[in-house]
Structure formats: C-alpha cells, structure tokens
Scaffold this motif. Structure first.
Motif, PDB file in Angstrom:
ATOM      1  N   ILE A  54       5.584   8.460   8.525  1.00  0.00           N
ATOM      2  CA  ILE A  54       6.840   7.723   8.423  1.00  0.00           C
ATOM      3  C   ILE A  54       6.995   7.114   6.955  1.00  0.00           C
ATOM      4  N   LYS A  55       6.149   6.099   6.811  1.00  0.00           N
ATOM      5  CA  LYS A  55       6.086   5.303   5.494  1.00  0.00           C
ATOM      6  C   LYS A  55       6.337   6.328   4.236  1.00  0.00           C
ATOM      7  N   ASN A  56       5.393   7.284   4.269  1.00  0.00           N
ATOM      8  CA  ASN A  56       5.496   8.242   3.151  1.00  0.00           C
ATOM      9  C   ASN A  56       6.659   9.128   3.110  1.00  0.00           C
ATOM     10  N   PHE A  57       7.221   9.650   4.320  1.00  0.00           N
ATOM     11  CA  PHE A  57       8.328  10.561   4.438  1.00  0.00           C
ATOM     12  C   PHE A  57       9.691   9.629   4.200  1.00  0.00           C
ATOM     13  N   PHE A  58       9.796   8.842   4.837  1.00  0.00           N
ATOM     14  CA  PHE A  58      11.100   7.955   4.717  1.00  0.00           C
ATOM     15  C   PHE A  58      11.182   6.754   3.926  1.00  0.00           C
ATOM     16  N   GLY A  59      10.031   6.431   3.453  1.00  0.00           N
ATOM     17  CA  GLY A  59       9.952   4.979   2.859  1.00  0.00           C
ATOM     18  C   GLY A  59       9.983   3.960   3.819  1.00  0.00           C
ATOM     19  N   LYS A  60      10.270   2.823   3.368  1.00  0.00           N
ATOM     20  CA  LYS A  60      10.460   1.508   4.509  1.00  0.00           C
ATOM     21  C   LYS A  60      11.482   2.019   5.450  1.00  0.00           C
ATOM     22  N   SER A  61      11.304   2.078   6.621  1.00  0.00           N
ATOM     23  CA  SER A  61      12.349   2.020   7.543  1.00  0.00           C
ATOM     24  C   SER A  61      11.790   1.517   9.187  1.00  0.00           C
ATOM     25  N   ILE A  62      12.894   1.455   9.813  1.00  0.00           N
ATOM     26  CA  ILE A  62      12.407   0.710  11.381  1.00  0.00           C
ATOM     27  C   ILE A  62      12.319   1.833  12.035  1.00  0.00           C
ATOM     28  N   THR A  63      11.028   1.637  12.953  1.00  0.00           N
ATOM     29  CA  THR A  63      10.790   2.615  13.880  1.00  0.00           C
ATOM     30  C   THR A  63      10.644   1.840  15.393  1.00  0.00           C
ATOM     31  N   ARG A  64      10.579   2.639  16.386  1.00  0.00           N
ATOM     32  CA  ARG A  64      10.199   2.111  17.710  1.00  0.00           C
ATOM     33  C   ARG A  64       9.160   3.121  18.467  1.00  0.00           C
ATOM     34  N   LEU A  65       8.280   2.771  18.957  1.00  0.00           N
ATOM     35  CA  LEU A  65       7.607   3.782  19.850  1.00  0.00           C
ATOM     36  C   LEU A  65       7.985   3.408  21.348  1.00  0.00           C
ATOM     37  N   ARG A  66       8.770   4.670  22.024  1.00  0.00           N
ATOM     38  CA  ARG A  66       9.254   4.109  23.362  1.00  0.00           C
ATOM     39  C   ARG A  66       8.552   5.245  24.498  1.00  0.00           C
ATOM     40  N   PRO A  67       7.913   4.487  25.564  1.00  0.00           N
ATOM     41  CA  PRO A  67       7.514   5.546  26.432  1.00  0.00           C
ATOM     42  C   PRO A  67       8.174   6.699  26.909  1.00  0.00           C
ATOM     43  N   SER A  68       7.556   7.784  27.241  1.00  0.00           N
ATOM     44  CA  SER A  68       8.275   8.999  27.500  1.00  0.00           C
ATOM     45  C   SER A  68       7.352   9.869  28.466  1.00  0.00           C
ATOM     46  N   TYR A  69       7.729  10.879  28.574  1.00  0.00           N
ATOM     47  CA  TYR A  69       6.878  11.839  29.416  1.00  0.00           C
ATOM     48  C   TYR A  69       6.762  13.461  28.777  1.00  0.00           C
ATOM     49  N   PHE A  70       5.403  13.741  28.775  1.00  0.00           N
ATOM     50  CA  PHE A  70       5.247  15.177  28.349  1.00  0.00           C
ATOM     51  C   PHE A  70       3.861  15.717  29.166  1.00  0.00           C
ATOM     52  N   PRO A  71       4.192  16.828  29.575  1.00  0.00           N
ATOM     53  CA  PRO A  71       2.996  17.123  30.754  1.00  0.00           C
ATOM     54  C   PRO A  71       1.647  16.968  30.143  1.00  0.00           C
ATOM     55  N   PHE A  72       1.439  17.520  28.792  1.00  0.00           N
ATOM     56  CA  PHE A  72       0.163  17.351  28.059  1.00  0.00           C
ATOM     57  C   PHE A  72      -0.363  16.503  27.341  1.00  0.00           C
ATOM     58  N   THR A  73       0.434  15.098  27.477  1.00  0.00           N
ATOM     59  CA  THR A  73      -0.007  13.892  26.745  1.00  0.00           C
ATOM     60  C   THR A  73       0.032  12.790  28.029  1.00  0.00           C
ATOM     61  N   GLU A  74      -1.061  12.039  28.002  1.00  0.00           N
ATOM     62  CA  GLU A  74      -0.920  10.721  28.771  1.00  0.00           C
ATOM     63  C   GLU A  74      -1.860   9.745  28.289  1.00  0.00           C
TER      64      GLU A  74
END
Ligand code: DAH
Length: 326
Positions: free
Chosen positions: A229-249
């Motif tokens: 994110i830092k390299n692609f968008f530069g300084k930016s505000i992000t958040r990690l939000r819980p979600s669901y995918f069958p292949f990750t846990e």
C-alpha cells in the motif's frame, strides 16, 4: 542539306553526354527553338518538290535519332538522380511508425507486480479454464456451500470445466507441485456470471498472492500488505476488517480511505489448514497468508474513472490517453 544531315548523324553516333547540364546544352542545340532541327525544317520549306521526298526522309530519321539520344540520356540522368536521392534519404529521419500504448490494466498490473517482485514474490500463472477442484473444492468451497453463490461463473456444458472465478485457483496448482517456502504472485483474467454495469463485468483481472513458510503469522500478512500500500498509493489511511473466505482463516478485507469513502481493495487471510491438507502440506509445520485484489477497481481509483466498461471497449480515444506511461 543532305550532306549536313549526314555529317551530323556521324557526329551523333559518337556522341557522349556526361552530365545533365551537357544534356541541356545538347537539347538547346538540336531541339531548341532556334536549334538545328528547327532551322532544317525552316529550310525544308524552300526545297523544291523534286528533292523534298528524299531530304524529308533523312530529316525525319535525323529527328528521331536526336529525340532517341535525348530520351536515353534524360532517363539515364533521372535514374542516377533518384539513386543519389535515395542515398541522401539515409540521413533523413525515417517514416514515423504508429506506436500503440499499453492498456491501463496492464500498466497498473505491472506496477503492482514490480512492488511484490522487490520483496521476493515470483510470478506464476495458471489457466483461465479451470475445473471444480482448483477453483472451488480444493479451496474449501464444499459442494453446495453458499460461498459458491458469491462466485457464479460460466460452466462448460457436459464437462467439469468452468471459467475460473478468481486467481486463487493458481494457489492450488502451485502448491500441488512445489514445497514451501513459497512466495508467488499470480496475475490473470477471471470470469463471473454478472450483469455488465458501470461497476461490474463478466470478465476482469485479479492479482493473487501466496506466502507459505514455517512460522508465518498474521503480522507478516499485515506488514506485506502495508508495504504494498505504501509503495503503490503512498501515504494513505487503511483498515483491516474481519471478513470471510472459505480458503483463509482468519480472513480480512483491506479498505482504503479514498475521497472520504472506505473502498474495499484487497481480500486476505491466513491460509486455511484444510487447504494445506488438500495439497498434502503439513499445516502443523507450515503456515502462510494469501491475498487477492481486483486490478480494475484499483485502476478506476488511480485514473479517476467511474465506469469499468471503459477498459473493455477498445476505444482509441480512451486508450491513447495512456501513451506516456509504460
Ligand atoms: N479470491 C477472492 C475473490 O475473488 C479474493 C481473495 C480473498 C483472495 C482472500 C485471497 C484471499 O487469496 O486470501 O473474491
């Protein structure tokens, strides 16, 4: 006059003209208004009828002779001039060739790939025509599981083949043939049975990432994605939000604050142990993370576009605007 013509014919049989300017002198002398030929024709008028036929014949052959000589040398010097001109052309700039431009999706794809290359991710591609195992079952989408609903696709009649709905299928293909440590990135085209609108299409592009090694933790996932994110968008505000995918846990979604709105751009999570078991890798020994992102969505953001269909219409007026980029 006959004698004069005879002498001139003799002279002409030995003539040698060495340049275009010499030819011009020749032309004026023989064919010019006040040239020899015209003066003969003037004289011819006053010749008595008895001699006319004879002299007329030799005058005509004399005229033909002169014209032939003139045309021969004229062609000769013209050709020579053309050859010389062609040689000169070598120093002139060549004809301009029409240069196309890279497609905006490829531009963004390459930028993303370059960033992940820097931290050791290698490119690995897979087929667009997949089967159920790689696209769903091995990725822990059990048959009849509602998660399949999210990714309806195009099935090939009377066959187990389908058009892949995501690039996550490449994870399985790679894991079946390779042992950890693994660090791959898989760009490619994917398909969904979706109505075409300004924000969705039945065909689009994704980039998948997979990292598998001993003792890989969620912290590594977060750091890797933040690096991107830092390299692609530069300084930016992000958040990690819980979600669901069958292949990750656990699974998460990364959102970025863009024009005062949260936009979801990356799905990610820790590779589910069930997936590792499906490809005969010991989940007690190895752990890893995976992520996937849509290239169109990121391209729309970067280029301030509001319609995904621009990317697929092949309108030169649109595509030419990306000429300066590579
Ligand atoms: N395959 C998912 C999709 O198309 C995106 C994705 C989510 C990929 C999470 C991943 C992941 O590797 O860990 O919606």
């Amino acid at each position: 006059m006959l004698k004069k013509i005879k002498n001139l014919n003799k002279k002409l049989s030995k003539i040698n003209i060495n340049s275009a300017s010499e030819l011009e002198i020749f032309r004026i002398k023989y064919l010019g208004k006040k040239g020899i030929l015209n003066s003969f024709f003037k004289e011819f008028k006053y010749i008595n009828n008895y001699e006319k036929q004879n002299i007329g014949l030799s005058l005509n052959t004399f005229k033909k002779n002169i014209k032939n000589i003139f045309l021969y040398y004229k062609n000769f010097f013209l050709k020579k001039k053309n050859i010389n001109n062609n040689i000169e052309d070598l120093t002139k700039p060549g004809n301009k060739k029409y240069l196309g431009s890279r497609h905006p999706i490829s531009i963004i794809k390459n930028r993303i790939i370059n960033i992940f290359n820097k931290i050791g991710f290698k490119i690995c591609e897979g087929p667009e025509i997949e089967d159920d195992w790689y696209n769903f079952t091995a990725l822990n989408f059990p048959y009849n599981h509602p998660a399949r609903e999210m990714q309806d696709t195009f099935f090939i009649k009377k066959s187990s083949k389908l058009l892949r709905t995501h690039t996550s299928s490449v994870q399985i293909r790679y894991l079946e043939k390779n042992k950890p440590p693994i660090r791959i990135i898989s760009p490619g085209r994917v398909y969904r049975n979706e109505n075409i609108s300004s924000y969705s299409h039945c065909m689009f592009h994704q980039i998948e990432g997979l990292y598998l090694d001993k003792k890989v933790s969620f912290k590594d996932l977060k750091n890797t994605i933040n690096f991107f994110i830092k390299n692609f968008f530069g300084k930016s505000i992000t958040r990690l939000r819980p979600s669901y995918f069958p292949f990750t846990e656990p699974s998460a979604e990364l959102d970025i604050l863009w024009n005062n709105k949260w936009l979801e751009i990356i799905g990610c999570g820790m590779v589910d142990p069930i997936v590792l078991k499906n490809v005969n890798i010991d989940p007690d020994l190895y752990s890893g993370f995976a992520f996937g992102m849509g290239i169109e969505r990121i391209s729309l953001m970067i280029y301030h576009l509001n319609d995904i269909r621009f990317f697929f219409e092949n309108d030169l007026r649109f595509l030419e605007q990306f000429k300066k980029e590579f």
